[in-house]
Design an enzyme around this catalytic site. Structure first.
Site, PDB file in Angstrom:
ATOM      1  CB  CYS A  61      -0.927  -0.016   1.215  1.00 21.66           C
ATOM      2  SG  CYS A  61      -1.654   1.572   1.644  1.00 21.66           S
ATOM      3  CB  CYS A  64       0.685   1.479   4.252  1.00 17.90           C
ATOM      4  SG  CYS A  64      -1.057   1.011   4.200  1.00 17.90           S
TER       5      CYS A  64
END
Length: 435
Positions: A61, A64
């Site tokens: 991600c 993230c």
């Protein structure tokens, strides 16, 4: 190509055949670094520490990855607090069963566990602002300020994300209950022996007084009493919001717990130079009508929302309505807009007078209600679930042909979430959530 039923059976068999490792003696080293949690030590961490901030992430991600250095920078500062806050992360992609149990359906999802009670985090993500925001949850219910410098430091440390209440000359016992009750909504303090300079800077002229400040909006209100029989709490509740609230995706969430109706002015563009005078008039009206919330929105900035009140760039603006926060709004006969030919405050006052005299016509909004806007992403998630189901079928059919699996998007916040590979989607399926 293998039969479809056999493929489904084989995938299910693999899913239930993976054993979960369980540790009977979890040990955590608190050294200012971010704790890496697993499905075997997650519950232990939540029960071991009073306050844990958990980042549910996926390794692939992008959002993230960008968050990681911010958490690394904030972790040692929060760990050194008198009441430390532990920052932890859990690979929700790897431990998808636990993620599904916790209803984690977007990456990253940030949760604050305060004495085991979860609360989803929507605050800032930069390290310094993250620290300032989270410190609120381990601070005293009511801070006692003994000097002018204490008052200055308290306001600065509070930051700009929560309203600040300072009781000048008030006994701590008067607001201690409110401090406990509304700890998640505001900062509370009592100040003793302050100078006249502080009184001037906080715009009050006598004590006892409770001053409410909204640093983000440069907004303040003063309450001189009475301080009993619920009057004090009513003032606090009315001042969780500023006198005039700009409406956007974030501030709409603030309205969810406020039962008052809103006087809403819809303008073409919030950045137009003429808006300053209009906001000044709104503030004056709001001060005299605290039973209502006052706000404004620009069609240019939030067209989707403005359009629900039948206001677009082609409409005659500024438009003024009273919105119930649900599916209805009211327009006062013959006062549907604010013109430039007459003083704005005079027109707003006449509108409010007509509204209170029952001269308003009720209408239904075109789109979703307040809760509909707040939960609008849920509807999008439902669409993604349908797409997901179709994609799974296509994936199973293509496995025997060696095709690359497609990718589907999970939940929805445009700059908060990211994508889930469809290969893992059977373990980490997007799902509807109730806010």
């Amino acid at each position: 190509m293998r039969p479809l039923g056999l493929m489904i059976w084989w995938i299910s068999f693999l899913a239930i055949s993976v054993p979960l490792s369980v540790s009977s003696d979890d040990q955590f080293t608190v050294d200012g670094t971010v704790l890496e949690l697993t499905d075997s030590n997650f519950e232990s961490a939540i029960s071991t520490f009073d306050c844990v901030f958990v980042d549910f992430y996926a390794p692939w991600c992008g959002h993230c990855k960008r968050l990681n250095p911010e958490l690394d920078a904030a972790a040692p500062i929060l760990a050194k607090l008198k009441q430390p806050i532990i920052i932890a992360k859990l690979n929700a992609d790897k431990y998808s069963r636990l993620a599904r149990k916790l209803e984690i359906d977007a990456f990253p999802t940030l949760m604050l566990y305060n004495h085991g009670v979860p609360m989803e985090y929507y605050g800032p993500r930069k390290a310094d602002l993250l620290v300032r925001y989270l410190k609120k949850f381990v601070a005293p219910d009511v801070a006692v300020l003994e000097s002018d410098s204490d008052v200055k430091d308290f306001v600065e440390d509070a930051g700009s994300f929560f309203p600040v209440f300072i009781g000048f000359g008030l006994n701590e016992s008067l607001i201690s209950g409110l401090g406990r009750k509304y700890k998640k909504k505001a900062w509370f303090s009592v100040a003793k022996d302050v100078s006249e300079d502080v009184m001037v800077s906080h715009d009050f002229d006598k004590a006892p007084a409770l001053v409410a400040k909204h640093p983000t909006y440069n907004d303040r209100s003063v309450f001189y009493g009475p301080f009993e029989d619920g009057f004090l709490e009513e003032f606090v509740k009315q001042n969780f919001l500023p006198l005039v609230l700009p409406i956007n995706h974030d501030t709409l969430k603030l309205l969810k717990d406020d039962e008052r109706k809103m006087v809403l002015i819809i303008v073409e563009n919030e950045n137009h130079e003429s808006l300053g005078k209009l906001i000044k008039a709104l503030r004056a009206a709001a001060n005299a009508n605290r039973d209502l919330v006052f706000g404004y929105v620009g069609v240019e900035q939030f067209e989707e929302f403005a359009d629900t009140f039948h206001a677009d760039k082609k409409a005659k603006l500024p438009k003024i309505v009273v919105w119930d926060g649900d599916e209805e709004y009211e327009q006062v006969n013959n006062i549907e807009t604010i013109t430039h030919e007459e003083d704005s405050l005079t027109q707003i006052s006449r509108f409010l007078e007509g509204y209170r005299e029952g001269k308003a016509e009720k209408k239904r909004i075109k789109g979703p209600s307040l809760m509909g806007f707040i939960n609008s992403m849920i509807g999008i998630r439902s669409v993604y679930i349908i797409v997901f189901l179709v994609a799974v079928i296509m994936m199973l059919r293509s496995l025997g042909q060696g095709e690359e699996p497609a990718r589907v998007r999970t939940a929805a916040s445009a700059d908060q979430t990211t994508y889930v590979p469809e290969g893992e989607a059977s373990e980490h399926k997007p799902r509807d959530k109730e806010d």
